[in-house]
Design a protein around this motif. Sequence first.
Motif, PDB file in Angstrom:
ATOM      1  N   ARG A   1      -2.640   0.225  -0.776  1.00 22.16           N
ATOM      2  CA  ARG A   1      -3.690  -0.183  -1.713  1.00 22.16           C
ATOM      3  C   ARG A   1      -3.894  -1.698  -1.682  1.00 22.16           C
ATOM      4  O   ARG A   1      -5.000  -2.192  -1.884  1.00 22.16           O
ATOM      5  N   LEU A   2      -2.827  -2.421  -1.411  1.00 13.08           N
ATOM      6  CA  LEU A   2      -2.874  -3.885  -1.393  1.00 13.08           C
ATOM      7  C   LEU A   2      -3.531  -4.431  -0.121  1.00 13.08           C
ATOM      8  O   LEU A   2      -4.228  -5.451  -0.162  1.00 13.08           O
ATOM      9  N   ILE A   3      -3.312  -3.782   1.007  1.00 14.67           N
ATOM     10  CA  ILE A   3      -3.752  -4.311   2.302  1.00 14.67           C
ATOM     11  C   ILE A   3      -5.249  -4.630   2.347  1.00 14.67           C
ATOM     12  O   ILE A   3      -5.629  -5.717   2.798  1.00 14.67           O
ATOM     13  N   PRO A   4      -6.139  -3.755   1.876  1.00 14.75           N
ATOM     14  CA  PRO A   4      -7.578  -4.120   1.907  1.00 14.75           C
ATOM     15  C   PRO A   4      -7.887  -5.373   1.089  1.00 14.75           C
ATOM     16  O   PRO A   4      -8.778  -6.151   1.461  1.00 14.75           O
ATOM     17  N   LEU A   5      -7.171  -5.590  -0.007  1.00 19.20           N
ATOM     18  CA  LEU A   5      -7.375  -6.806  -0.803  1.00 19.20           C
ATOM     19  C   LEU A   5      -6.912  -8.034  -0.031  1.00 19.20           C
ATOM     20  O   LEU A   5      -7.573  -9.077  -0.039  1.00 19.20           O
ATOM     21  N   LEU A   6      -5.776  -7.933   0.635  1.00 18.56           N
ATOM     22  CA  LEU A   6      -5.279  -9.056   1.433  1.00 18.56           C
ATOM     23  C   LEU A   6      -6.267  -9.440   2.534  1.00 18.56           C
ATOM     24  O   LEU A   6      -6.346 -10.602   2.924  1.00 18.56           O
TER      25      LEU A   6
END
Length: 321
Positions: A174-179
Motif C-alpha cells: 500500500r505504501l509503495i505507490p505513495l513512495l
Amino acid sequence: MRVRVLYHDKCFDGACSAALFTRFYRERVRHEDVEFAYTGLVHRAGALFDEKQFDGDENAILDFKYSTSPKISWWFDHHQSAFLTPQDAAHYESSQSTRKFYDPDYRSCTKFIAHTTAKRFGFDPTPVEDMVNWADIIDGALYDKASTAVEMKEPAMKLTMVIESTQDPTFIPRLIPLLSSEPLAEIIREPFVAELIPPLLERHHKSIEIIRQHSEAKEGTVYFDVTGYDLEGYNKFIPYYLHPEVTYSVGLSRSTFRTKVSVGSNPWAPAEPTVNLAKVCERYGGGGHARVGAISFEPNHFDEARAAAREIVAKLRAAGR
C-alpha cells in the motif's frame, strides 16, 4: 499487462526500489493498461523463491538475490552476495539480458536503479530525488552521526522504522505507490502510516534499553542476544549509539520464521573496519555487504545460530586486538 514486483521486504531501500521501478516502468516501458502487484521477499533458511510467486506477465526482482527462472524479466541488485551459487553467477554473466543489472559498488539499490534507468532508458528520477537520496543514506549508513539514525527525527527515519517493524503484509504494498509519487513528509501524515508511528516510537525507545541491558562490548565488538524479546526489526544503529567505541556488532534475534544473526560495522568507528562481513556471513549460508551482513537460520535452529554468532564475535574480537 500485469507486472509482479518482488522486492526486499521490511527494508526502506527495498520499498523505495519497488516504488522507483514502478514509476520508471509507467514512464518508459508501458504507459497504459498496466497493473502492478507487489510481493516482499525475505532471507530465510532454505529456498528463497517460490516459482508460484512469478505470476505476472512480467516479473521483476529488486534489491534481492538473483533467480535463474526464465519467468524473471527484470532484476536489479547491489549486494555483494547477490548470487546463491557460482552457477547462478555464471547464468547471469551468460544471459546477455538488457533488463538485468548488477553493481555491488552502489550503496543502495534505489540509486542504482535511478542511475541505470536514466542511462539506459532515458528515465528522469528527479521528481522523487529526495526518496532516492534517503534510500542511499539509510542503506549506505551515510548518517553524519549515530543520533541521526537512532533519534528518529526525519520523515525517512520514521518510515524506515514502520517498514522494518510492520507485521501487516498489506502495508508496504500500500505504501509503495505513495513512495513513487508523494514527498516523504506527506506520506508520514497519511492516516494508515501516522497511526503506527507513536506506538512504534515507544517500542523503539524500549528496544534501546533492552539492547543496553543485554549487550557486552569489548575488544572492538559488541554482542547482544535479544532472542527473549519481540525485537524483529530493531534499529541496527542502536549498538553504535550505545557503544560508540566499537568497530563491529553482532546481534542474535528471533522471529516466527527465523533465528537471525545480524553482523555490522560502525559507520563512525574510531578504527576502520578491515573484515569483509559479507564473506564472514557467507560461510554460514548468509551474505550482505562488506560492511553489513546477516545469516538466517530455521526458527528451531537456535543453538546453531548462537554458536555461529559466538564464532563470529570471537573472530571479530581477535581482529580488533
